[in-house]
Design an enzyme around this catalytic site. Sequence first.
Site, PDB file in Angstrom:
ATOM      1  N   CYS A 178      -3.796  -0.294  -6.474  1.00  0.00           N
ATOM      2  CA  CYS A 178      -4.481  -1.119  -6.904  1.00  0.00           C
ATOM      3  C   CYS A 178      -6.404  -0.372  -7.060  1.00  0.00           C
ATOM      4  O   CYS A 178      -7.035  -0.647  -8.041  1.00  0.00           O
ATOM      5  CB  CYS A 178      -4.643  -2.703  -7.354  1.00  0.00           C
ATOM      6  SG  CYS A 178      -4.701  -3.263  -5.154  1.00  0.00           S
TER       7      CYS A 178
HETATM    8  N1  NAP Z   1      -0.327  -6.454  -4.580  1.00  0.00           N
HETATM    9  C1  NAP Z   1      -0.955  -5.875  -4.996  1.00  0.00           C
HETATM   10  O1  NAP Z   1      -1.854  -6.195  -5.549  1.00  0.00           O
HETATM   11  C2  NAP Z   1      -0.459  -4.343  -5.646  1.00  0.00           C
HETATM   12  C3  NAP Z   1      -0.940  -3.370  -6.204  1.00  0.00           C
HETATM   13  C4  NAP Z   1      -0.861  -1.996  -6.293  1.00  0.00           C
HETATM   14  C5  NAP Z   1       0.375  -1.826  -5.133  1.00  0.00           C
HETATM   15  N2  NAP Z   1       1.188  -2.240  -4.975  1.00  0.00           N
HETATM   16  C6  NAP Z   1       2.175  -2.257  -3.597  1.00  0.00           C
HETATM   17  O2  NAP Z   1       3.360  -2.855  -4.023  1.00  0.00           O
HETATM   18  C7  NAP Z   1       4.368  -2.865  -3.383  1.00  0.00           C
HETATM   19  C8  NAP Z   1       4.589  -4.785  -3.105  1.00  0.00           C
HETATM   20  O3  NAP Z   1       3.294  -5.480  -3.193  1.00  0.00           O
HETATM   21  P1  NAP Z   1       3.687  -6.908  -3.799  1.00  0.00           P
HETATM   22  O4  NAP Z   1       2.242  -7.431  -2.923  1.00  0.00           O
HETATM   23  O5  NAP Z   1       4.847  -7.204  -4.030  1.00  0.00           O
HETATM   24  O6  NAP Z   1       4.353  -7.408  -1.716  1.00  0.00           O
HETATM   25  P2  NAP Z   1       4.248  -8.536  -1.844  1.00  0.00           P
HETATM   26  O7  NAP Z   1       4.608 -10.053  -1.839  1.00  0.00           O
HETATM   27  O8  NAP Z   1       4.597  -8.736  -0.254  1.00  0.00           O
HETATM   28  O9  NAP Z   1       6.091  -8.496  -1.684  1.00  0.00           O
HETATM   29  C9  NAP Z   1       6.340  -7.274  -0.739  1.00  0.00           C
HETATM   30  C10 NAP Z   1       8.682  -7.529  -1.288  1.00  0.00           C
HETATM   31  O10 NAP Z   1       8.891  -6.487  -0.570  1.00  0.00           O
HETATM   32  C11 NAP Z   1       9.462  -7.390   0.295  1.00  0.00           C
HETATM   33  N3  NAP Z   1       9.544  -6.851   1.259  1.00  0.00           N
HETATM   34  C12 NAP Z   1       9.084  -6.438   2.206  1.00  0.00           C
HETATM   35  N4  NAP Z   1       9.147  -6.404   3.550  1.00  0.00           N
HETATM   36  C13 NAP Z   1      10.520  -5.910   3.859  1.00  0.00           C
HETATM   37  C14 NAP Z   1      11.606  -4.898   4.296  1.00  0.00           C
HETATM   38  N5  NAP Z   1      11.324  -4.835   5.370  1.00  0.00           N
HETATM   39  N6  NAP Z   1      13.184  -4.177   3.702  1.00  0.00           N
HETATM   40  C15 NAP Z   1      12.890  -4.769   1.742  1.00  0.00           C
HETATM   41  N7  NAP Z   1      12.210  -5.650   1.782  1.00  0.00           N
HETATM   42  C16 NAP Z   1      10.980  -6.206   2.216  1.00  0.00           C
HETATM   43  C17 NAP Z   1       9.484  -9.103   0.562  1.00  0.00           C
HETATM   44  O11 NAP Z   1      10.484 -10.007   0.565  1.00  0.00           O
HETATM   45  P3  NAP Z   1      10.396 -10.567   1.564  1.00  0.00           P
HETATM   46  O12 NAP Z   1      10.158 -12.024   0.784  1.00  0.00           O
HETATM   47  O13 NAP Z   1      11.884 -11.227   2.505  1.00  0.00           O
HETATM   48  O14 NAP Z   1       9.641 -11.249   2.230  1.00  0.00           O
HETATM   49  C18 NAP Z   1       9.166  -9.277  -0.748  1.00  0.00           C
HETATM   50  O15 NAP Z   1      10.040  -9.377  -2.140  1.00  0.00           O
HETATM   51  C19 NAP Z   1       3.473  -2.584  -2.036  1.00  0.00           C
HETATM   52  O16 NAP Z   1       4.113  -1.465  -1.676  1.00  0.00           O
HETATM   53  C20 NAP Z   1       2.202  -3.059  -2.357  1.00  0.00           C
HETATM   54  O17 NAP Z   1       1.214  -1.680  -1.808  1.00  0.00           O
HETATM   55  C21 NAP Z   1       0.793  -3.637  -4.405  1.00  0.00           C
END
Ligand code: NAP
EC number: 1.2.1.38
Length: 366
Positions: A178
């Site tokens: 991001c």
């Molecule tokens: N948020 C942003 O603005 C943003 C922007 C760009 C890129 N990203 C990237 O996109 C990805 C997802 O981000 P997010 O913000 O959606 O994160 P998030 O809200 O923390 O969600 C992460 C997801 O992955 C699952 N997860 C966590 N640990 C895991 C594990 N060890 N094994 C399998 N599944 C697991 C979680 O499941 P549970 O519910 O069971 O924990 C949840 O479904 C990340 O790599 C992040 O760096 C995020």
Amino acid sequence: MCLLFRLYFLARRMHLSWVKSALVLWRNIMIKVGIAGITGYTGEELIRCLYQHPKVKISSLYARIEKPIHFSSIAPRFNKKIDLMCEPLNAEHMGDNCDIVFLALPHTVSMEFVPFLLKKGKRVIDLSADYRIPKDSYELWYKHEHTDSENLTQAVYGLPEINREKIKGAKLLSNPGCYPTSIILGLAPISKLISQCLIEPIIDSKSGTSGAGKKAEASFLFTEVDENLRCYKANEHQHIPEIEHFLSYEAGANIKVHFSPHLLPVRRGIMSTIYLNHESFSSIENIQKMYNDFYKNEPFVRVRPLGKFPEILDVAETNYCDIGIKFARGMLIIVSVIDNLLKGASGQAVQNMNIMCGFDEKEGLF
Ligand SMILES: NC(=O)c1ccc[n+]([C@@H]2O[C@H](COP(=O)([O-])OP(=O)(O)OC[C@H]3O[C@@H](n4cnc5c(N)ncnc54)[C@H](OP(=O)(O)O)[C@@H]3O)[C@@H](O)[C@H]2O)c1
């Protein structure tokens, strides 16, 4: 379906227009997409974009669960809209049921799934940092061994404004971070000038709390974040190598940046304010023209008139990046804003899917 899918991309790569026309019918058949990580913020945003996309069908949803449960019991807001079971994360299930898989998973987890899916001939769009930067940089900044070097070298960085042609043929699409999205777009039009003049941009970024994902950490509690502003990882954030790598790629020469992020007490949105101190920027009308020209055909970048800065609310809930520039007291100042969950993550992932599939780039996006 899978064979048609492959034929279509082969035809595109070989510029075989007769094959392309023969497959026009296919383009109206829905592509089956799977989304892994649907309990997270970006997973949910992917569902919202893809649900209203006319050319794809959400075929499978995956979460970290023991056995299948109805999706509406995880996300009641989709009740009566999406009638699907949510499956445990399982690469074989994804391979059997999807044409394209979106991985909205943490870094280190994505690379557990990618090798299998690519071997099965699936296209993968990974939102994590696992396939963005070279192995040595990844291991240094993310402090984790990279176990899939082979596919890392094949991954295509999914920032359409600088990499559209490569995205068209991508099998593994690495969706940008991001902060890097807001910063690279803010600097790309003048990247060559920056490298020629040996300027090191100073970047102050502020992000809403959804940028950190759904973490249960004390520092993200409402009482810690509300009415507060916090600087973290000053000039040592893991997005620095990604920003430098792809700005340098665009410039064709090395660029170094200084970057400090801040946690803003809003739910979504990023503002990057970038400072460049050099006499070559005093011809500000020329610089503005460079921005206007660079983005004139871009569907999701809007350049403001000279001296006008965009705000986070201008882009929240949209896939736009808005950019404004100004020259004052010897300094060029650039402000670039995005919604971190859309242009900074899921919206950009859908934009990339549209490019990969030959759809209208704006489909499913606002
Ligand atoms: N948020 C942003 O603005 C943003 C922007 C760009 C890129 N990203 C990237 O996109 C990805 C997802 O981000 P997010 O913000 O959606 O994160 P998030 O809200 O923390 O969600 C992460 C997801 O992955 C699952 N997860 C966590 N640990 C895991 C594990 N060890 N094994 C399998 N599944 C697991 C979680 O499941 P549970 O519910 O069971 O924990 C949840 O479904 C990340 O790599 C992040 O760096 C995020």
